[in-house]
Design an enzyme around this catalytic site. Structure first.
Site, PDB file in Angstrom:
ATOM      1  N   ARG A 179      -6.569  94.860  25.736  1.00 39.86           N
ATOM      2  CA  ARG A 179      -6.061  93.557  26.214  1.00 39.86           C
ATOM      3  C   ARG A 179      -7.197  92.754  26.298  1.00 39.86           C
ATOM      4  O   ARG A 179      -7.183  91.635  26.076  1.00 39.86           O
ATOM      5  CB  ARG A 179      -5.359  93.888  27.633  1.00 39.86           C
ATOM      6  CG  ARG A 179      -4.532  92.665  28.031  1.00 39.86           C
ATOM      7  CD  ARG A 179      -4.039  93.164  29.495  1.00 39.86           C
ATOM      8  NE  ARG A 179      -3.487  94.673  29.754  1.00 39.86           N
ATOM      9  CZ  ARG A 179      -2.418  95.020  29.351  1.00 39.86           C
ATOM     10  NH1 ARG A 179      -1.457  94.303  29.044  1.00 39.86           N
ATOM     11  NH2 ARG A 179      -2.340  96.457  29.749  1.00 39.86           N
ATOM     12  N   TYR A 180      -8.368  93.203  26.647  1.00 36.81           N
ATOM     13  CA  TYR A 180      -9.457  92.451  27.117  1.00 36.81           C
ATOM     14  C   TYR A 180     -10.666  92.673  26.033  1.00 36.81           C
ATOM     15  O   TYR A 180     -10.788  93.794  25.701  1.00 36.81           O
ATOM     16  CB  TYR A 180     -10.143  92.709  28.496  1.00 36.81           C
ATOM     17  CG  TYR A 180      -8.948  92.509  29.508  1.00 36.81           C
ATOM     18  CD1 TYR A 180      -8.780  91.335  30.338  1.00 36.81           C
ATOM     19  CD2 TYR A 180      -8.454  93.749  30.113  1.00 36.81           C
ATOM     20  CE1 TYR A 180      -7.904  91.409  31.254  1.00 36.81           C
ATOM     21  CE2 TYR A 180      -7.774  93.604  31.175  1.00 36.81           C
ATOM     22  CZ  TYR A 180      -7.335  92.323  31.664  1.00 36.81           C
ATOM     23  OH  TYR A 180      -6.347  92.412  32.656  1.00 36.81           O
ATOM     24  N   ARG A 238     -12.999  96.164  26.911  1.00 36.11           N
ATOM     25  CA  ARG A 238     -12.627  97.376  27.400  1.00 36.11           C
ATOM     26  C   ARG A 238     -11.146  97.699  26.665  1.00 36.11           C
ATOM     27  O   ARG A 238     -10.445  96.834  26.385  1.00 36.11           O
ATOM     28  CB  ARG A 238     -12.495  97.318  28.701  1.00 36.11           C
ATOM     29  CG  ARG A 238     -11.755  96.412  29.447  1.00 36.11           C
ATOM     30  CD  ARG A 238     -12.221  96.103  30.727  1.00 36.11           C
ATOM     31  NE  ARG A 238     -11.587  95.142  31.624  1.00 36.11           N
ATOM     32  CZ  ARG A 238     -11.646  93.974  31.560  1.00 36.11           C
ATOM     33  NH1 ARG A 238     -12.706  93.447  30.716  1.00 36.11           N
ATOM     34  NH2 ARG A 238     -11.087  93.074  32.273  1.00 36.11           N
ATOM     35  N   CYS A 254       2.596 113.343  34.320  1.00 38.24           N
ATOM     36  CA  CYS A 254       1.946 113.376  35.835  1.00 38.24           C
ATOM     37  C   CYS A 254       2.182 114.367  36.559  1.00 38.24           C
ATOM     38  O   CYS A 254       3.275 115.308  36.311  1.00 38.24           O
ATOM     39  CB  CYS A 254       2.313 111.999  36.349  1.00 38.24           C
ATOM     40  SG  CYS A 254       2.035 110.395  35.594  1.00 38.24           S
ATOM     41  N   CYS A 286       5.995 108.782  40.595  1.00 31.93           N
ATOM     42  CA  CYS A 286       6.046 107.754  41.846  1.00 31.93           C
ATOM     43  C   CYS A 286       7.118 106.811  41.719  1.00 31.93           C
ATOM     44  O   CYS A 286       7.395 106.549  40.348  1.00 31.93           O
ATOM     45  CB  CYS A 286       4.839 106.952  41.926  1.00 31.93           C
ATOM     46  SG  CYS A 286       3.304 107.733  41.635  1.00 31.93           S
ATOM     47  N   CYS A 339       6.816 103.468  39.768  1.00 31.27           N
ATOM     48  CA  CYS A 339       5.605 103.431  38.537  1.00 31.27           C
ATOM     49  C   CYS A 339       5.838 102.259  37.915  1.00 31.27           C
ATOM     50  O   CYS A 339       7.186 102.233  37.196  1.00 31.27           O
ATOM     51  CB  CYS A 339       5.855 104.886  38.051  1.00 31.27           C
ATOM     52  SG  CYS A 339       4.856 104.895  36.545  1.00 31.27           S
ATOM     53  N   ARG A 393       4.660 102.294  34.716  1.00 34.16           N
ATOM     54  CA  ARG A 393       5.129 102.940  33.317  1.00 34.16           C
ATOM     55  C   ARG A 393       6.231 104.022  33.469  1.00 34.16           C
ATOM     56  O   ARG A 393       6.227 104.604  32.610  1.00 34.16           O
ATOM     57  CB  ARG A 393       3.789 103.520  32.829  1.00 34.16           C
ATOM     58  CG  ARG A 393       2.592 102.652  32.402  1.00 34.16           C
ATOM     59  CD  ARG A 393       1.801 103.084  31.388  1.00 34.16           C
ATOM     60  NE  ARG A 393       0.786 102.007  31.171  1.00 34.16           N
ATOM     61  CZ  ARG A 393      -0.423 102.048  31.606  1.00 34.16           C
ATOM     62  NH1 ARG A 393      -0.929 103.099  32.323  1.00 34.16           N
ATOM     63  NH2 ARG A 393      -1.305 101.093  31.394  1.00 34.16           N
ATOM     64  N   ASP A 421       4.587  95.705  40.517  1.00 36.03           N
ATOM     65  CA  ASP A 421       5.196  95.198  39.134  1.00 36.03           C
ATOM     66  C   ASP A 421       6.317  95.273  39.006  1.00 36.03           C
ATOM     67  O   ASP A 421       7.253  95.751  39.583  1.00 36.03           O
ATOM     68  CB  ASP A 421       4.565  96.012  37.860  1.00 36.03           C
ATOM     69  CG  ASP A 421       2.904  95.989  37.875  1.00 36.03           C
ATOM     70  OD1 ASP A 421       2.625  94.767  37.847  1.00 36.03           O
ATOM     71  OD2 ASP A 421       2.290  97.083  37.854  1.00 36.03           O
ATOM     72  N   ASP A 433      -0.486  91.755  37.785  1.00 37.05           N
ATOM     73  CA  ASP A 433      -0.619  91.675  36.033  1.00 37.05           C
ATOM     74  C   ASP A 433       0.565  91.063  35.821  1.00 37.05           C
ATOM     75  O   ASP A 433       1.668  91.232  36.091  1.00 37.05           O
ATOM     76  CB  ASP A 433      -0.185  93.325  35.806  1.00 37.05           C
ATOM     77  CG  ASP A 433      -1.437  94.092  35.621  1.00 37.05           C
ATOM     78  OD1 ASP A 433      -2.027  94.027  34.368  1.00 37.05           O
ATOM     79  OD2 ASP A 433      -1.828  95.119  36.312  1.00 37.05           O
ATOM     80  N   LYS A 492      -4.632  90.888  34.221  1.00 36.98           N
ATOM     81  CA  LYS A 492      -4.758  90.952  35.722  1.00 36.98           C
ATOM     82  C   LYS A 492      -5.243  89.655  36.003  1.00 36.98           C
ATOM     83  O   LYS A 492      -6.209  89.244  35.516  1.00 36.98           O
ATOM     84  CB  LYS A 492      -5.475  91.873  36.354  1.00 36.98           C
ATOM     85  CG  LYS A 492      -4.915  93.344  36.284  1.00 36.98           C
ATOM     86  CD  LYS A 492      -5.950  94.306  37.071  1.00 36.98           C
ATOM     87  CE  LYS A 492      -5.405  95.608  36.932  1.00 36.98           C
ATOM     88  NZ  LYS A 492      -4.854  96.022  35.426  1.00 36.98           N
TER      89      LYS A 492
HETATM   90  S1  SF4 Z   1       1.912 105.615  39.273  1.00 40.28           S
HETATM   91 FE1  SF4 Z   1       3.171 106.435  37.371  1.00 40.28          FE
HETATM   92  S2  SF4 Z   1       1.427 107.046  35.955  1.00 40.28           S
HETATM   93 FE2  SF4 Z   1       0.745 106.693  37.924  1.00 40.28          FE
HETATM   94  S3  SF4 Z   1       0.815 108.948  38.895  1.00 40.28           S
HETATM   95 FE3  SF4 Z   1       2.497 107.716  39.606  1.00 40.28          FE
HETATM   96  S4  SF4 Z   1       4.003 108.096  37.949  1.00 40.28           S
HETATM   97 FE4  SF4 Z   1       2.128 108.729  36.963  1.00 40.28          FE
END
Ligand code: SF4
Length: 346
Positions: free
Chosen positions: A88-89, A92, A101, A105, A108, A110, A271, A308, A315
């Site tokens: 994206r940048y 990096r 994972c 979460c 999340c 993603r 997000d 973001d 960001k």
């Molecule tokens: S925020 Fe998403 S990518 Fe990060 S640990 Fe939690 S579930 Fe996994």
């Protein structure tokens, strides 16, 4: 008790009342569930608004997708020239090694891409192509390992990736983004810590922590193993309604991070991930929280509040700003108590 992964297991251990089991099964069929023992043990089952439970126990509102929510809220796909790379940048890249994972979460960003039913990681051929991409672009100064959680990989696999990155002259920094020290601190072994260090190049680790209770003695020890090995530690926190959107909680979290030798780095505005509206605050509330943090705790404890921009535009810091006016003659700057002061423009 091992990691809980199904509605039935969450009911059996009384994290979800049995009358909600069917609804949670529907959520779990759509979004991955994993609650490791170390985090489960922190949940107060008698508190219906427990901030740890709120982050990890599925909720039926996750199936309520709002029009403004996006499958890929930060636009990774728009900047993915080869599998596993997000560029994206200019200086990096993200290198996404895995979609798995230790904990999932509920907020999340993603969430549509992570989970055990997703492709588990880059194939050897895809990893070679991703490393070739980095190798052939001298402007890439920093490689950020993310996912999923890269520290779910074995030390052997991590060591191999790091060895490849170490051999690329223009890559000077490797940064690892992880929730592992909090989710499963025992996995942050001395062997794993050795595996992520590169001789002659700094490895930074950004630890994802959202509530001070996540920094248990075991999590602190996992962070200490990395800090003692000379790995600079940063934090990333997501601003979450009902978890850390109160000034006293944010103060305590940021101080606790610094006490663990973790420099607060980012406070992310939530997000627009599907089914996560129950976590989102408004930007003005986030700015007010940052203003209070600035007025109450050490400069060491100040993260940058960032958002973001959807579509992959990157960001941006979203404040608050302490400059009330700035023209060719003068500036008006606000102090941490809210009083305004004139300052010559030059
Ligand atoms: S925020 Fe998403 S990518 Fe990060 S640990 Fe939690 S579930 Fe996994």
């Amino acid at each position: 008790m091992t990691t809980l992964r199904t509605a039935a297991q969450l009911c059996e251990h009384a994290y979800v009342p049995s009358e909600r089991r069917q609804a949670i099964e529907t959520v779990a069929a759509r979004y991955a569930v994993a609650l490791p023992q170390s985090l489960a043990a922190l949940i107060d089952r008698n508190n219906s608004s427990d901030p740890i439970a709120r982050q990890f126990i599925p909720d039926v509102t996750e199936l309520d997708h709002r029009p403004e929510e996006l499958y890929d809220p930060i636009g990774d796909d728009a900047h993915s020239p080869v599998e596993g790379i997000v560029h994206r940048y200019p200086d990096r890249v993200l290198l996404k090694l895995t979609h798995v994972c230790a904990v999932y979460c509920r907020f999340c960003f993603r969430r549509e891409m992570v989970g055990p039913d997703k492709p588990t990681g880059l194939s050897p051929e895809a990893l070679t192509a991703a490393l070739d991409y980095i190798r052939s672009r001298p402007q890439i100064w920093e490689v950020i390992l993310t996912g999923g959680d890269p520290l779910i990989l074995s030390p052997r696999r991590l060591r191999a990736v790091m060895k490849n990155l170490a051999a690329i002259d223009h890559v000077k920094i490797v940064r690892v983004h992880t929730r592992m020290p909090v989710a499963e601190p025992a996995r942050v072994t001395a062997d794993l810590v050795r595996a992520i260090r590169i001789k002659g190049k700094p490895t930074y680790v950004a630890v994802h922590v959202n509530h001070p209770r996540e920094l248990t003695a075991q999590a602190r020890a996992a962070c200490a193993r990395m800090a003692d090995a000379g790995i600079p530690l940063l934090s990333q926190t997501v601003l979450l309604a009902g978890v850390n959107d109160k000034p006293e909680v944010m103060d305590e979290l940021m101080r606790a991070l610094v006490e663990c030798r973790i420099k607060p780095y980012y406070l992310h505005h939530g997000d627009l991930a599907p089914g996560t509206s129950r976590f989102r605050t408004d930007i003005a509330a986030g700015q007010e929280l940052m203003r209070q943090l600035r007025g109450r705790v050490s400069g060491l404890c100040q993260p940058t509040y960032v958002l973001d921009i959807p579509g992959g535009h990157g960001k941006s810091p979203v404040g608050p700003s302490y400059v009330r006016l700035c023209d060719s003659q003068e500036a008006v700057v606000e102090d941490f108590n809210g009083a305004q002061h004139r300052y010559p423009a030059r």
